[in-house]
Scaffold this active site. Structure first.
Site, PDB file in Angstrom:
ATOM      1  N   ASP A  68      45.979  31.705  53.681  1.00 25.31           N
ATOM      2  CA  ASP A  68      45.450  32.736  54.714  1.00 25.31           C
ATOM      3  C   ASP A  68      43.929  32.688  54.975  1.00 25.31           C
ATOM      4  O   ASP A  68      43.420  32.567  55.993  1.00 25.31           O
ATOM      5  CB  ASP A  68      46.220  33.843  54.578  1.00 25.31           C
ATOM      6  CG  ASP A  68      47.658  34.030  54.612  1.00 25.31           C
ATOM      7  OD1 ASP A  68      48.104  33.440  55.673  1.00 25.31           O
ATOM      8  OD2 ASP A  68      48.195  34.547  54.041  1.00 25.31           O
ATOM      9  N   ILE A  99      28.164  44.794  35.509  1.00 26.14           N
ATOM     10  CA  ILE A  99      28.841  44.066  36.893  1.00 26.14           C
ATOM     11  C   ILE A  99      29.264  44.928  37.885  1.00 26.14           C
ATOM     12  O   ILE A  99      29.437  46.404  37.619  1.00 26.14           O
ATOM     13  CB  ILE A  99      29.886  42.853  36.680  1.00 26.14           C
ATOM     14  CG1 ILE A  99      30.974  43.744  36.385  1.00 26.14           C
ATOM     15  CG2 ILE A  99      29.442  41.937  35.531  1.00 26.14           C
ATOM     16  CD1 ILE A  99      32.279  42.898  36.557  1.00 26.14           C
ATOM     17  N   ASN A 141      46.177  26.558  41.178  1.00 21.35           N
ATOM     18  CA  ASN A 141      45.004  25.826  40.683  1.00 21.35           C
ATOM     19  C   ASN A 141      45.501  24.394  40.545  1.00 21.35           C
ATOM     20  O   ASN A 141      45.031  23.940  39.560  1.00 21.35           O
ATOM     21  CB  ASN A 141      44.503  26.415  39.575  1.00 21.35           C
ATOM     22  CG  ASN A 141      44.125  27.790  39.548  1.00 21.35           C
ATOM     23  OD1 ASN A 141      43.578  28.174  40.877  1.00 21.35           O
ATOM     24  ND2 ASN A 141      43.927  28.501  38.630  1.00 21.35           N
ATOM     25  N   HIS A 164      43.027  37.401  31.159  1.00 21.09           N
ATOM     26  CA  HIS A 164      43.104  37.494  32.418  1.00 21.09           C
ATOM     27  C   HIS A 164      42.952  38.794  33.192  1.00 21.09           C
ATOM     28  O   HIS A 164      42.068  38.820  34.107  1.00 21.09           O
ATOM     29  CB  HIS A 164      44.374  36.590  32.540  1.00 21.09           C
ATOM     30  CG  HIS A 164      44.336  35.792  34.099  1.00 21.09           C
ATOM     31  ND1 HIS A 164      44.982  36.343  35.101  1.00 21.09           N
ATOM     32  CD2 HIS A 164      43.877  34.752  34.430  1.00 21.09           C
ATOM     33  CE1 HIS A 164      45.262  35.742  35.986  1.00 21.09           C
ATOM     34  NE2 HIS A 164      44.299  34.550  35.673  1.00 21.09           N
ATOM     35  N   ASN A 204      25.312  50.438  36.627  1.00 23.65           N
ATOM     36  CA  ASN A 204      24.022  50.048  36.159  1.00 23.65           C
ATOM     37  C   ASN A 204      24.185  49.501  34.584  1.00 23.65           C
ATOM     38  O   ASN A 204      23.221  49.446  33.825  1.00 23.65           O
ATOM     39  CB  ASN A 204      22.856  50.926  36.042  1.00 23.65           C
ATOM     40  CG  ASN A 204      22.505  51.414  37.680  1.00 23.65           C
ATOM     41  OD1 ASN A 204      22.330  50.646  38.416  1.00 23.65           O
ATOM     42  ND2 ASN A 204      22.468  52.604  37.761  1.00 23.65           N
ATOM     43  N   ASP A 218      49.169  41.907  35.783  1.00 19.27           N
ATOM     44  CA  ASP A 218      48.776  40.793  35.305  1.00 19.27           C
ATOM     45  C   ASP A 218      48.669  41.191  33.780  1.00 19.27           C
ATOM     46  O   ASP A 218      49.645  41.848  33.350  1.00 19.27           O
ATOM     47  CB  ASP A 218      46.930  40.731  35.583  1.00 19.27           C
ATOM     48  CG  ASP A 218      46.509  39.425  35.626  1.00 19.27           C
ATOM     49  OD1 ASP A 218      46.606  38.717  34.427  1.00 19.27           O
ATOM     50  OD2 ASP A 218      46.205  38.819  36.385  1.00 19.27           O
ATOM     51  N   SER A 254      42.900  32.718  40.741  1.00 12.70           N
ATOM     52  CA  SER A 254      43.212  33.772  40.129  1.00 12.70           C
ATOM     53  C   SER A 254      41.966  34.954  40.261  1.00 12.70           C
ATOM     54  O   SER A 254      42.247  36.090  40.409  1.00 12.70           O
ATOM     55  CB  SER A 254      43.575  33.898  38.612  1.00 12.70           C
ATOM     56  OG  SER A 254      44.694  33.172  38.450  1.00 12.70           O
ATOM     57  N   ASP A 288      53.267  49.372  31.111  1.00 12.22           N
ATOM     58  CA  ASP A 288      53.449  48.140  30.377  1.00 12.22           C
ATOM     59  C   ASP A 288      54.873  47.780  30.612  1.00 12.22           C
ATOM     60  O   ASP A 288      55.816  48.769  30.515  1.00 12.22           O
ATOM     61  CB  ASP A 288      53.086  48.226  28.985  1.00 12.22           C
ATOM     62  CG  ASP A 288      53.304  46.850  28.375  1.00 12.22           C
ATOM     63  OD1 ASP A 288      52.584  45.957  28.497  1.00 12.22           O
ATOM     64  OD2 ASP A 288      54.340  46.779  27.545  1.00 12.22           O
TER      65      ASP A 288
END
Length: 595
Positions: free
Chosen positions: A438, A314, A399, A297, A311, A263, A462, A283
């Protein structure tokens, strides 16, 4: 494990089953065809004016009127293109960029006015050639939906001993061998002379019969697309939808299970990757470590997969698995296919068990255009990654809210293609669907990490795909002996039939009922991880004469007798299947608990 505490006391026999409007005049080379090769031709368009070879077939394709790909080492020369004929002028710049392959090249796609272009195509090409500007055709439906070719193309040798053959043909055709493609043995990047283009040259090389394969290097648009987000949705709502809390009681992943994220780069300095960011991250543009952040992204995707449970912000799906960031801008480039192939092959050769690919050609519109070098990398990863067990290759469906998924997700049934649902268990309004999907996973308004220790909402398939890539890592953590196909099978078989859609039996879908919008359904992490752990219990040919408890995710039982005064308890996560003969005598008891 939570139970509904359903108790059945039974005293009888029990039975339950629950790619430049171009004319042929621009192709001035005379093709030398090896007639000994048995080749087939497939025409997908009555207006086709070009072709290329794919899987031994001659694929006829149509160019877009008046569109040209042009490139130069001199950006000023490129920006000030003018023609001697006043009837021909640059009308519009469609897209432009730059890239480095030995030298820095500047390119753009231009549209010309349509006065006498057909009659002047030879002079157009000659004028550009005299300025050392490469020109190549563009294919597709229109200038909004088009894919270019360039001066570059790829050739695969039949064996490594055939390099001299490559040199000989390249010299004969005045083509330049740029390099062997990194991590793709026998695949070479070549540059056509200014009098030709990569598409035509790739056909010439293929038709000599001296090479294993070619790839005309279509310039697919793999840039990520954004969908509108609604910030008032509950943060990380998708984790509960996938029953991840229960799955984490079994595993949160293992450090030796590597998930590659191909990505825009995962931010290695983000505090949510303090404990599981691989030092081997890479890279593609620089051809070395470390990975480079080239947009938001990749960090968002990486957080969904592997944000630490610390904690702070996320929770990632597989927080104790290792994140291998492989960065690329995902911007259009003449050599984007080989660059992404390098990324996939880097992941394979550096121990990745799973690779997440939240990118595609933005709508799957160009069904006749393929990249053999990219497909080769994907197929090799699926077949021989993980020391022969096979990598799990995950792609987002796209999308565009159409019944066609993005390429390259669509080219192989062995790719795990993921669509998106919203918090109401409905297919997300943007999620592409159809025969290649799937499974589905949460993708609308997903809260995850952003560069510089930030978090935020993004929406798209994504976001759905990394939920599933993370789940695959959990499954392999529980059972590293599973093949890639077995991992995919488990994910499909344990998916939840949600949303009120009609799921039905489909001949080429062996892992349960299926729907063209939802695939096999919403991934169930707890069920998948439990199943992967071998927690499938067969309790057959038994006589139970005391108190006995049988625990497993799925329990099957046959030819059992429960004697007088005995008690048999089945404690199942998903289901209990009992087949005859099965006898429970008077005075005995059977209890069945299901999650």
């Amino acid at each position: 494990m939570r139970h509904n505490n359903i108790i059945h006391s039974i005293a009888f026999v029990l039975c339950l089953f629950t790619t430049f409007s171009c004319t042929d005049a621009l192709d001035k080379e005379i093709l030398s065809v090896d007639n000994s090769k048995q080749l087939t031709t497939r025409s997908l368009s009555s207006t086709a004016d070009y072709y290329y070879w794919y899987n031994g077939e001659k694929i006829n394709i149509s160019s877009v009127k008046n569109l040209y790909y042009v490139s130069s080492l001199d950006s000023l020369n490129l920006e000030t293109i003018q023609f001697k004929s006043k009837a021909i002028s640059v009308k519009t710049n469609i897209k432009k960029g730059s890239f480095i392959e030995k030298n820095k090249y500047y390119w753009k796609i231009i549209e010309l006015n349509d006065s006498n272009i057909t009659n002047s195509s030879i002079s157009i090409a000659s004028e550009l050639e005299s300025k050392k500007i490469h020109i190549a055709p563009v294919f597709g439906k229109n200038k909004q939906n088009c894919i270019a070719t360039s001066e570059f193309f790829y050739v695969k040798l039949k064996s490594e001993q055939d390099y001299q053959i490559l040199e000989s043909v390249a010299k004969e055709q005045s083509a330049e061998i740029i390099k062997e493609i990194e991590y793709m043995p026998n695949w070479f990047l070549l540059k056509s002379p200014v009098t030709s283009n990569g598409l035509t040259m790739s056909n010439i090389f293929y038709e000599t019969g001296k090479f294993e394969d070619i790839d005309p290097a279509f310039m697919f648009n793999f840039e990520p697309t954004a969908c509108p987000s609604e910030p008032d949705f509950n943060k990380q709502w998708g984790l509960n939808k996938m029953n991840l809390c229960d799955a984490w009681d079994i595993t949160k992943g293992k450090s030796d299970v590597i998930v590659a994220v191909l990505d825009q780069g995962v931010d290695q300095n983000h505090k949510e990757f303090a404990n599981n960011y691989s030092p081997l991250s890479y890279d593609i543009a620089n051809g070395k470590s470390p990975s480079v952040v080239r947009g938001n992204h990749g960090t968002h995707v990486g957080g969904i997969i592997g944000a630490n449970h610390n904690n702070i912000q996320i929770a990632g799906v597989a927080p104790q698995s290792t994140i291998l960031s492989i960065s690329h801008s995902l911007s259009i480039s003449p050599t984007i296919s080989s660059q992404l192939a390098t990324g996939i092959s880097y992941a394979r050769t550096h121990g990745a068990a799973v690779i997440n690919n939240s990118w595609g050609d933005q709508g799957g519109y160009f069904e006749e255009l393929h990249s053999t070098v990219l497909e080769d990398a994907i197929n090799t990863a699926i077949k021989s990654g993980r020391n022969g067990k096979g990598m799990v290759v995950v792609f987002a469906s796209g999308n565009y809210n159409i019944p066609t998924v993005d390429y390259p997700a669509s080219f192989s049934p062995d790719i795990l293609v993921v669509g998106s649902i919203d918090s109401s268990n409905k297919r997300s309004s943007f999620s592409s669907y159809g025969t290649c999907v799937d499974v589905v996973a949460p993708g609308s308004d997903i809260w995850s990490t952003l560069p510089n220790n930030q978090t935020g909402n993004m929406s798209g398939t994504s976001m759905a795909a990394p939920h599933v890539a993370g789940l695959a890592a959990l499954i392999i953590s529980v059972n590293p002996n599973l093949t890639g196909k077995e991992v995919v099978d488990i994910i499909e078989k344990t998916a939840q039939k949600v949303g009120g859609y009609a799921y039905s039996t489909v001949s080429n879908r062996p892992n349960g009922t299926w729907n063209n919008e939802m695939g096999y359904g919403l991934c169930n992490a707890f069920a998948a991880v439990s199943t992967a752990g071998g927690d499938i219990i067969t309790f057959n040919d038994k006589t139970v004469s005391s108190t006995q408890t049988v625990t497993g995710w799925i329990i099957t039982s046959e030819n059992v007798t429960v004697t007088n005064g005995a008690k048999l308890t089945f404690n199942a996560g998903e289901s209990v299947t009992i087949k005859t003969p099965f006898t429970v005598n008077t005075g005995s008891q059977i209890e069945i608990y299901t999650n």
